[in-house]
Every structure is written in C-alpha cells, then in structure tokens.
Design a protein around this motif. Structure first.
Motif, short mmCIF file in Angstrom:
data_model
loop_
_atom_site.label_atom_id
_atom_site.label_comp_id
_atom_site.label_asym_id
_atom_site.label_seq_id
_atom_site.Cartn_x
_atom_site.Cartn_y
_atom_site.Cartn_z
N PRO A 176 -1.91 44.99 19.76
CA PRO A 176 -1.94 43.62 19.23
C PRO A 176 -0.64 43.27 18.50
CG PRO A 176 -3.98 44.77 18.73
CD PRO A 176 -3.02 45.81 19.24
N GLU A 177 -0.23 42.02 18.65
CA GLU A 177 0.92 41.50 17.94
C GLU A 177 0.47 40.37 17.00
OE1 GLU A 177 4.66 40.90 20.14
OE2 GLU A 177 3.54 41.52 21.93
N THR A 178 1.31 40.07 16.04
CA THR A 178 1.04 38.96 15.12
C THR A 178 2.11 37.90 15.33
OG1 THR A 178 0.01 40.40 13.48
CG2 THR A 178 0.79 38.27 12.72
N PHE A 179 1.69 36.70 15.68
CA PHE A 179 2.61 35.61 15.96
C PHE A 179 2.57 34.59 14.83
CE2 PHE A 179 0.95 36.97 20.20
CZ PHE A 179 2.11 37.59 20.64
N GLN A 180 3.62 33.82 14.72
CA GLN A 180 3.64 32.74 13.74
C GLN A 180 4.43 31.57 14.31
OE1 GLN A 180 5.53 34.02 10.12
NE2 GLN A 180 7.15 35.11 11.18
N GLY A 181 4.22 30.41 13.71
CA GLY A 181 4.91 29.22 14.19
C GLY A 181 4.46 28.83 15.58
N ALA A 182 5.38 28.25 16.34
CA ALA A 182 5.05 27.75 17.67
C ALA A 182 4.56 28.85 18.60
CB ALA A 182 6.26 27.06 18.28
N GLN A 183 5.09 30.08 18.42
CA GLN A 183 4.71 31.17 19.31
C GLN A 183 3.22 31.47 19.23
OE1 GLN A 183 6.42 35.10 18.59
NE2 GLN A 183 6.97 35.24 20.75
N GLY A 184 2.62 31.20 18.08
CA GLY A 184 1.18 31.40 17.95
C GLY A 184 0.37 30.38 18.70
N LEU A 185 1.02 29.31 19.14
CA LEU A 185 0.31 28.22 19.81
C LEU A 185 0.65 28.11 21.29
CD1 LEU A 185 0.71 25.49 17.06
CD2 LEU A 185 -1.43 26.59 17.76
N PHE A 186 1.95 28.18 21.62
CA PHE A 186 2.31 27.98 23.02
C PHE A 186 3.69 28.56 23.30
CE2 PHE A 186 4.36 24.65 20.85
CZ PHE A 186 5.26 23.97 21.66
N ASN A 187 3.94 28.81 24.60
CA ASN A 187 5.23 29.34 25.04
C ASN A 187 6.10 28.21 25.55
OD1 ASN A 187 7.04 30.63 27.31
ND2 ASN A 187 6.51 32.29 25.90
N TRP A 188 5.49 27.33 26.37
CA TRP A 188 6.20 26.14 26.82
C TRP A 188 5.19 25.01 27.03
CZ3 TRP A 188 4.31 24.31 31.35
CH2 TRP A 188 3.85 25.21 32.31
N GLY A 189 5.72 23.80 27.10
CA GLY A 189 4.89 22.62 27.25
C GLY A 189 5.16 21.66 26.11
N PRO A 190 4.49 20.52 26.10
CA PRO A 190 4.67 19.59 24.99
C PRO A 190 4.13 20.19 23.70
CG PRO A 190 2.81 18.92 26.33
CD PRO A 190 3.48 20.05 27.06
N PRO A 191 4.68 19.82 22.55
CA PRO A 191 4.14 20.34 21.29
C PRO A 191 2.72 19.82 21.09
CG PRO A 191 5.72 18.59 20.87
CD PRO A 191 5.81 18.90 22.33
N PRO A 192 1.87 20.62 20.43
CA PRO A 192 0.49 20.17 20.22
C PRO A 192 0.43 18.97 19.28
CG PRO A 192 0.94 22.14 18.95
CD PRO A 192 2.14 21.93 19.82
N PRO A 193 -0.43 18.01 19.55
CA PRO A 193 -0.58 16.88 18.63
C PRO A 193 -1.27 17.34 17.34
CG PRO A 193 -2.25 16.78 20.34
CD PRO A 193 -1.33 17.91 20.71
N ALA A 194 -1.09 16.57 16.29
CA ALA A 194 -1.72 16.91 15.02
C ALA A 194 -3.23 17.00 15.14
CB ALA A 194 -1.34 15.87 13.96
N SER A 195 -3.81 16.18 16.03
CA SER A 195 -5.27 16.17 16.19
C SER A 195 -5.79 17.44 16.84
CB SER A 195 -5.70 14.96 17.02
OG SER A 195 -5.12 15.00 18.32
N PHE A 196 -4.91 18.21 17.51
CA PHE A 196 -5.34 19.49 18.06
C PHE A 196 -5.43 20.53 16.95
CE2 PHE A 196 -4.49 23.70 19.85
CZ PHE A 196 -5.44 23.76 20.87
N LEU A 197 -4.45 20.52 16.06
CA LEU A 197 -4.42 21.49 14.97
C LEU A 197 -5.52 21.20 13.95
CD1 LEU A 197 -0.56 21.60 14.45
CD2 LEU A 197 -1.98 23.13 15.83
#
Length: 306
Positions: free
Chosen positions: A270-291
């Motif tokens: 297991p790894e521990t991610f933070q920031g964008a890497q914890g959410l996605f590798n590529w694609g549009p940034p997640p909207p605030a309503s997703f978080l």
C-alpha cells in the motif's frame, strides 16, 4: 483471503421510483422487491424508502462458515455486537450505522472478455476495419458491483471495523482522508472517507473497457445532462478509468474499467497519496461538489436533529 467479494448494497432514498428509473437507465436490470441485477453478479443493488439518502446495508461473500466464526470472534474482541440472521453474520458499523452482513457464497466467475485489438506506433493489430468501440450500438450494462464509498465521522473506527473486524485488507491510502480497502482481488471494494457526516458518496460498477465507460456516460447525459458529475478520467489509486454521474437522490454512481487486481496479497505494498494524486491521474479536475456533495449540510442537519 477468506472474504472474496462485495455482493450487494442497499440504498435508502426518499424518492424510490425516480431513483429506480435512473438505475434502470444506468444499465441495471430491475427485479422484484426493489432489486437490480448486473450481468455477471446477479442481484447487487436494492433501493428502499428512507427519509434521506444513505447506505443501509452492505453484503460481503466469504468462503465458508469458519470464516464467519473468525469474524464473529474478532468483532467480539472489539466489543462490537453481531448476530446470525438468515445464515449470515450481521453487525452494524458504529460510526455510520451501516449494517454489514457476511455470508458464505460461491465466488463470482466472470467469463473472459476478449481484449480489443488496438493500433499503436509501429504496431497494427487492427487493419481494414473501424475500432469495435465506435461500432457498438447495444446499451451498456454493468458487469458487477465494484465498490462503495462511505463517508464517516470517525475515520479510524470505521476503517478498523472493516480491517480488524471483518478482515478487509488495505490497498492504498489518501493521507489523513481515505482508506482503499479490499475483500476481493479488486484494488478496493470499500473506500472509507473522513467526512463531517456519515453518508454514501458513490457506488461503482464495472464495464468492459474505456469505450463502455464513455458510451454509458454519454447515453446517460443525452437523456439528462444534469446527471454529469466528473469524467472522463483515470484514477491513480486503482488505475481505473472513471466517469461519475448523480442519481435523483444525490448519490453518485461510477462506470469504471481496468481496475488494478491484487492476487498475491504479499506482493502488493500500500502507498499513501496526497493532493491530486489521491484523486486522479489524468482528466478534468474534480468539481467541488464531488469532494463535498451539495447536500452534506442538509444531511448534517438531519443527522443532528435525529
């Protein structure tokens, strides 16, 4: 691993008929008594009335009765009550109120889907014909339930319930925010998220490949563009392609393909991610309503008043 699958979830919503119609459009097959089936996993989603949207039940498959007895003993050591109901062992996760039932069940066997021929630099595996993904016309139908994502006000307690109590294994972490946990060879079957209120963030449903992710989402958005939440993209944790949509009750649902597979537990670190890497590798940034879904404040108010 004694556990082998996430077999079903039950979601409570205030608008059953409207939400049921959404999941029929999503590609699940309606069955009696509020159930919906996937192509390979059978009855895996149930929708029932509830004052507010929430995850009510989550069911897990195990190999044999001895596995259930070990879970019973582990929960007892944690001072968490459990009960035998209809041949399964049931316990309520204290922080979220979600009821989890572990039952003996046959392992899911999926017939292999032939890989799609693809062209690349200096490599032509598909010659003289269009790509199969652009020729498909049948509606997208998910193969199986992949995972559920659960917000909790006590991250440590909920994570411990699934790992120390039920025997889920950690695959990866989002620093101080989330734990990707598995009860099968899939990278994760439950994601526990730190949240200001207990709630269901999303359920995730396997389709064949990235084209089915795109075709499924496109059909859903053609019927109602307001269903869009986030996508198309690819996660880092789990590696899967994704597209998220929103049902009429406010729950997110995800089409996914190409999830990481962990067959030998000792070979996965297991790894521990933070920031964008914890959410996605590529694609549009997640909207605030997703978080932070837009109805969290209302869910918090309802939780406090109850």
């Amino acid at each position: 691993m004694a556990l082998h699958s996430l077999t079903s979830v039950t979601i409570g919503v205030p608008n059953v008929d409207e939400t049921a119609a959404y999941y029929a459009d999503f590609g699940l097959d309606p069955l009696p008594d509020g159930w919906f089936a996937t192509r390979d996993g059978g009855a895996q989603l149930r929708i029932v009335p509830a004052p507010t949207r929430r995850l009510l039940d989550l069911c897990v498959g195990a190999d044999d009765i001895d596995d259930l007895r070990r879970i019973e003993a582990a929960l007892r050591r944690m001072d968490i009550a459990s009960a035998w109901v209809n041949g399964g062992l049931t316990a309520v996760e204290p922080a979220t109120g979600v009821r989890v039932t572990v039952r003996t069940a046959p392992r899911l066997s999926q017939a292999p889907v032939a890989p799609v021929a693809a062209n690349g630099p200096g490599r032509y595996d598909r010659v003289g014909t269009r790509a199969p993904g652009v020729l498909r016309t049948t509606p997208v139908r998910p193969r199986k339930l992949g995972h559920a994502v659960l917000g909790t006000t006590d991250f440590a307690a909920t994570t411990s319930f699934f790992t120390d109590g039920l025997g889920f294994l950690p695959s990866d972490y989002i620093r101080d925010e989330g734990a990707f946990l598995r009860c099968s060879t899939d990278h994760h079957n439950v994601l526990v998220l730190r949240a200001p209120v207990a709630f269901l963030h999303h359920t995730s449903w396997q389709v064949d490949d990235i084209d089915e992710v795109g075709r499924g989402a496109s059909a859903m958005l053609e019927a109602d563009p307001d269903r869009h939440v986030w996508g198309l993209g690819r996660h880092h944790a789990g590696s899967n392609f994704f597209w998220y949509l929103k049902d009429p009750a406010g729950n997110f649902s995800e089409y996914y393909a190409d999830m990481d597979c962990v067959v030998e537990d000792q070979l996965w670190t297991p790894e521990t991610f933070q920031g964008a890497q914890g959410l996605f590798n590529w694609g549009p940034p997640p909207p605030a309503s997703f978080l932070r879904p837009e109805d969290l404040a209302a869910l918090m108010t309802g939780s406090h008043s109850s």
